[in-house]
Design a protein around this motif. Structure first.
Motif: not given
Length: 458
Positions: A12-21, A441-446, A102-109
């Motif tokens: 999850i952290v990997r996906a967050v960082k790839e999103a730029g946060y 300076g901040g976290g993921p955006r929706s 969730g791109k690197y998990t086995n979950l879907n939505s």
């Protein structure tokens, strides 16, 4: 603080960082560890605080590490998490956040809402999804038809609960709650803690932890606010003057009613200013198209009503105009919060006629400041003008919530408003407020691509 320190998995952290946060926003820093404990949560968070990632990240963590986690993305699985949102736009954004992080998990939505065909949704649900994002009306359609199984729900999220109550969804919410498993984790997010929200929380939540987080930057600090006094019949010429004289290229304009939005689009079209409206009488395709054109810069003016504007999440939006002041002072804060994001400055302009002086006083009382006034040469208001009760014009204060839950159509430059919703469809409301943090300076955006659109209808 980093996302690693919050207890999130490497995937999850990997996906967050790839999103730029790189670092979480205050609500994320508080909410994520609390949600990971498995307890209920009552969170107060406005637009722009990063609340969406505040629940999507720990939700992904809990589901991916549980014993019932799927072995791969293609295996059949029951719905284990349900996120209810008031509008289609917000539902689309939340589900996009789930997929992004969730791109690197086995979950879907999956995301389901009204105003679009139900059969593709049935096909997607048949195979099973881990996380379902839905508007209440369309979810009840699926439950009624037996096309979704909610008996295995482990986590329920009510996002923008205050807006759902404002839009009259409390009965739908109660119907959904009645068919969910009694043992589950509940997360309730709301911009305000009204008596109604507290009553809902008392019934829904079990010994919840409570957090309340203000916007990362106060609107006072980063948004330049200005009041332009003007006669009611000069508002349209003044807006056209402001857009042209200041060379504004991207302007979000708020009107009180759907009729007012359509009329303004037609007037601006005659002035050679490209404009589209989004509101409850616009088709889903029209709303999605209008948002896409506005986001990519091909459309100068997007005219919206308060409910339809929920879901507009655009970084670097420079100008918001209150063509009509809102009936509810808190909506002023939500409106101007569309600008001043991602650490950028923004400008919020309000065109105020004599009828709206009391509304302006209420807004200034709420935000605890007197807003600067500037009279535009050539648009000096008539000092002898007498106020008219607003409820006698454009449907009145109650008009907004009545009208926002109906079918939809398109209006560009003078092609007035549009196709009604298909017969038998549930009313559609829409929205904006996205639940996204500022990027600086901040976290993921929706943020979410607008291919999904927003609102409620069936």
């Amino acid at each position: 603080m980093s996302f690693e320190t919050l207890g999130l998995s490497d995937a999850i952290v990997r996906a967050v960082k790839e999103a730029g946060y790189t670092s979480p926003t205050p609500i994320q820093a508080q909410a994520i560890p609390m949600v990971l404990t498995g307890g209920d949560l009552l969170a107060g968070a406005q637009t722009g605080t990063g609340k969406t990632a505040g629940f999507t990240l720990p939700l992904l963590q809990l589901l991916s590490l549980s014993k019932s986690a799927p072995a791969n993305r293609t295996a059949a699985r029951p719905v284990r998490a349900l996120v209810l949102t008031p509008t289609r736009e917000l539902a689309a954004q939340v589900e996009e956040s789930v997929r992004t992080y969730g791109k690197y998990t086995n979950l879907n939505s999956a995301v389901i809402f009204g105003g679009v065909g139900i059969n593709p949704q049935i096909k997607q649900l048949k195979h099973g999804v881990d996380i379902l994002v839905a508007t209440p009306g369309r979810l009840l359609d699926h439950i009624g038809q037996g096309t979704v199984d909610v008996s295995k729900i482990e986590i329920l999220v009510l996002d923008e609960a205050d807006r759902m109550l404002d839009m009259g969804f409390i009965h739908d919410i109660k119907k959904v709650l009645a068919v969910l498993p009694k043992q589950r984790q509940n997360l309730l997010f709301s911009a305000t803690f009204s008596d109604e929200i507290k009553a809902l929380a008392d019934k829904l939540l079990n010994s919840p932890q409570t957090i309340e987080v203000a916007r990362r930057n106060s609107t006072v600090e980063i948004i330049a606010q200005m009041i332009h006094p003007v006669d009611r019949d000069k508002k349209h010429p003044m807006l056209a003057h402001l857009i042209k004289s200041n060379s504004w290229e991207q302007v979000l304009v708020f009107t009180r009613t759907k009729h007012g939005a359509n009329k303004l689009v037609e007037q601006l079209g005659k002035d050679g200013i490209g404009a589209l409206a989004i509101h409850g009488n616009k088709s889903q395709a029209a709303r999605t198209r209008a948002l896409a054109e506005f986001k990519d810069g091909t459309l100068t003016v997007l005219v919206a009503t308060d409910i339809a504007a929920r879901g507009i999440d655009i970084d670097q939006l420079p100008h918001v105009v209150n063509y009509d002041l809102p009936n509810v002072p808190e909506d002023y804060v939500h409106r101007i919060g569309r600008t001043g994001r991602a650490g950028a400055t923004g400008e919020a302009v309000s065109l105020v006629c004599v009828d709206e002086h009391q509304m302006l006083k209420d807004i200034e009382k709420l935000i605890k400041q007197t807003l600067p006034r500037q009279v535009i040469p050539g648009f000096e208001p008539d000092p002898t003008a007498k106020p008219q009760p607003i409820q006698l014009r454009s449907g009145g204060p109650g008009h907004r919530n009545q009208g926002e839950r109906s079918g939809q159509g398109r209006s560009r430059g003078g092609n007035g408003g549009g196709a009604a919703a298909r017969s038998g469809q549930r009313p559609a409301g829409a929205a904006p407020r996205s639940g996204a943090p500022a990027r600086s300076g901040g976290g993921p955006r929706s943020a979410a691509p607008q291919r999904n659109g927003g609102g409620r209808g069936r």
